[in-house]
Design a protein around this motif. Structure first.
Motif, mmCIF file in Angstrom:
data_model
loop_
_atom_site.group_PDB
_atom_site.id
_atom_site.type_symbol
_atom_site.label_atom_id
_atom_site.label_comp_id
_atom_site.label_asym_id
_atom_site.label_seq_id
_atom_site.Cartn_x
_atom_site.Cartn_y
_atom_site.Cartn_z
ATOM 1 N N ASP A 198 47.862 43.955 46.310
ATOM 2 C CA ASP A 198 46.616 44.324 47.293
ATOM 3 C C ASP A 198 45.601 44.545 46.637
ATOM 4 N N ARG A 199 45.465 44.834 45.298
ATOM 5 C CA ARG A 199 44.416 44.905 44.474
ATOM 6 C C ARG A 199 44.519 44.861 43.087
ATOM 7 N N ILE A 200 43.580 44.724 42.340
ATOM 8 C CA ILE A 200 43.768 44.609 40.792
ATOM 9 C C ILE A 200 42.652 45.456 40.173
ATOM 10 N N ILE A 201 42.770 46.519 39.695
ATOM 11 C CA ILE A 201 41.825 47.522 38.988
ATOM 12 C C ILE A 201 41.647 47.265 37.515
ATOM 13 N N SER A 252 45.502 57.515 43.834
ATOM 14 C CA SER A 252 46.209 56.643 44.789
ATOM 15 C C SER A 252 47.572 57.352 45.265
ATOM 16 N N CYS A 263 43.710 38.143 45.373
ATOM 17 C CA CYS A 263 43.608 39.549 45.976
ATOM 18 C C CYS A 263 41.998 40.174 45.349
ATOM 19 N N PRO A 264 41.682 41.246 45.949
ATOM 20 C CA PRO A 264 40.576 41.934 45.457
ATOM 21 C C PRO A 264 40.621 42.337 44.334
ATOM 22 N N ILE A 265 39.456 42.095 43.171
ATOM 23 C CA ILE A 265 39.484 42.657 42.023
ATOM 24 C C ILE A 265 38.446 43.664 41.922
ATOM 25 N N VAL A 266 38.770 44.834 41.560
ATOM 26 C CA VAL A 266 37.804 45.852 41.306
ATOM 27 C C VAL A 266 37.372 46.130 39.911
#
Length: 431
Positions: A166-169, A207, A190-193
């Motif tokens: 759901d996201r990659i940090i 989290s 997916c969103p990458i932060v």
């Protein structure tokens, strides 16, 4: 791209298999020769649905290989993921001895630029420590970067989460490292932060602590529901429709366990104290979780009287279904309390095994549910394995000495079980 994954436990094995699936050439490095030999043969040393299929696929394709040769593995790969364990110390902080050893090995054995990426869950500031450890171990000042890329894998759903995150940090202070990290995940949608390493490290802890908070909140609310004759599951359904809340982690039960939530919440509380901040909400989260299993046992004791010389069947050992992980599992707390109160305990789990711990020697570990429930005065359900739904509970009732079912996961419908002749007690069902 050639990738080295150091540590072939749950996180390391999943990381290795997923990058092989994404088209990379992957080497898995571990000091455990037996574990490495198993992996070479396409056999996992733990249970995780779908992961062994990927292992067999990529051992056969040649995209993944395993070794215990540190020097060759470190020198032969420019991108190195650290996936070793970070267990809790007695003071609640993460034990970084294995991370430090890996950092020193890399420093001693590298011969050119390396991108070192921390996947292991580590305290804020660990990226800086790794940088210092690598530099101190170097014989020559070869260039390197250290970045943070925390994992967000659910045990039992690791393959799904890794392939469809759901996201990659990405926590990095280096443009070179950030560019390389982005190229690793270029095919993942997916969103990458992109943030600093310290922020990335805190995102992981924050989290897990928030999810643990949702669980303890619902468990505490369930106690109120019992007193007010309200079904907590209906409350959760109504709450979960609010997109600001969401429906996940609103299931009341006997508490969370596993390798992540307990140690990560404790580590975050300790980090706050070290910075003169008191995370009072998380203190309460731990308190509720540590007492929730006893709440169900109090209900059972009210029904049965003393547990002494009663036969209690415990169904489920793993902290959640679709894993064999019993670390911090509420079932183990239940079992220990029952044994302390002189109960005769039988246990059954379709996958998980009891830890090798002397007090458990007196338990009867059963091959099937029927054996566990035979002549039992009560069943205590601790893990919501889907197979328990398929049991013919009407037939099982005839095997029992007393048809009492204490459902620690609210897996069954109270009215249905009552209609079959069971005394049924869930958590937060009201009267």
């Amino acid at each position: 791209m050639n990738i080295l994954v150091i540590g072939t436990g749950y996180v390391g094995s999943t990381t290795a298999m997923v990058f092989a699936e994404l088209g990379c050439n992957v080497t898995g490095l571990d000091t455990d020769e037996h574990k490495i030999q198993q992996l070479k043969q396409g056999a996992l040393h733990f249970y995780e649905p779908g992961l062994e299929d990927l292992l067999k696929k990529h051992v056969h394709s040649g995209r993944i290989r395993f070794t215990t040769n540190k020097e060759a593995a470190i020198q032969g790969n420019d991108v190195i993921f650290i996936c070793v364990g970070t267990p809790s110390r007695l003071d609640g902080n993460a034990d970084l001895r294995y991370v430090k050893q890996v950092a020193e090995d890399i420093g001693q054995m590298m011969g050119e630029y390396k991108l070192i990426i921390t996947k292991s869950t580590v305290p804020v500031g660990t990226q800086e420590q790794i940088t210092s450890w690598v530099q101190a171990a170097q014989e020559k000042p070869y260039p390197f970067d250290v970045a943070s890329n925390p994992e967000f894998l659910r045990e039992g759903k690791a393959v799904e989460d890794a392939l469809n995150p759901d996201r990659i940090i990405l926590g990095s202070n280096s443009k070179r490292a950030t560019k390389l990290l982005e190229s690793l995940y270029k095919s993942v949608k997916c969103p990458i932060v992109i943030t600093t390493p310290r922020t990335a490290e805190l995102i992981k802890y924050a989290s897990n602590a928030f999810l643990a908070t949702k669980i303890s909140y619902m468990n505490e609310l369930a106690r109120l529901c019992d007193e007010m004759d309200i079904n907590v599951m209906e409350v959760a359904d109504g709450m979960g429709l609010d997109p600001r809340i969401g429906s996940s982690f609103l299931q009341a039960g006997i508490g969370y366990g596993g390798s992540c939530f307990p140690k990560d919440v404790s580590a975050l509380i300790l980090a706050a104290k070290q910075n003169n901040v008191q995370l009072e909400i998380l203190d309460k989260v731990i308190h509720v979780n540590q007492t929730q299993y006893a709440y169900l046992l109090d209900k059972a004791r009210e029904r049965l009287g003393s547990f002494a010389n009663k036969k209690l069947a415990v169904l489920g050992l793993a902290f959640k279904p679709d894993t064999d992980d019993t670390r911090e599992a509420p079932a183990l707390r239940v079992i220990e309390r029952l044994l302390n109160e002189q109960a005769h305990v039988t246990v059954y789990d379709p996958v998980a095994k009891l830890p090798n711990y002397p007090p458990y020697d007196v338990l009867s570990v059963c091959a099937d549910v029927e054996e566990a429930m035979l002549d039992a005065d009560a069943v205590i359900l601790c893990t919501e394995w889907p197979v328990f739904k398929t049991i013919n509970w009407t037939d099982m009732k005839r095997l029992m000495h007393q048809p009492n079912l204490f459902d620690g996961r609210n897996m069954f419908d109270a009215q249905d079980m009552n209609a079959m002749g069971y005394y049924y007690q869930g958590i937060g069902y009201g009267d």
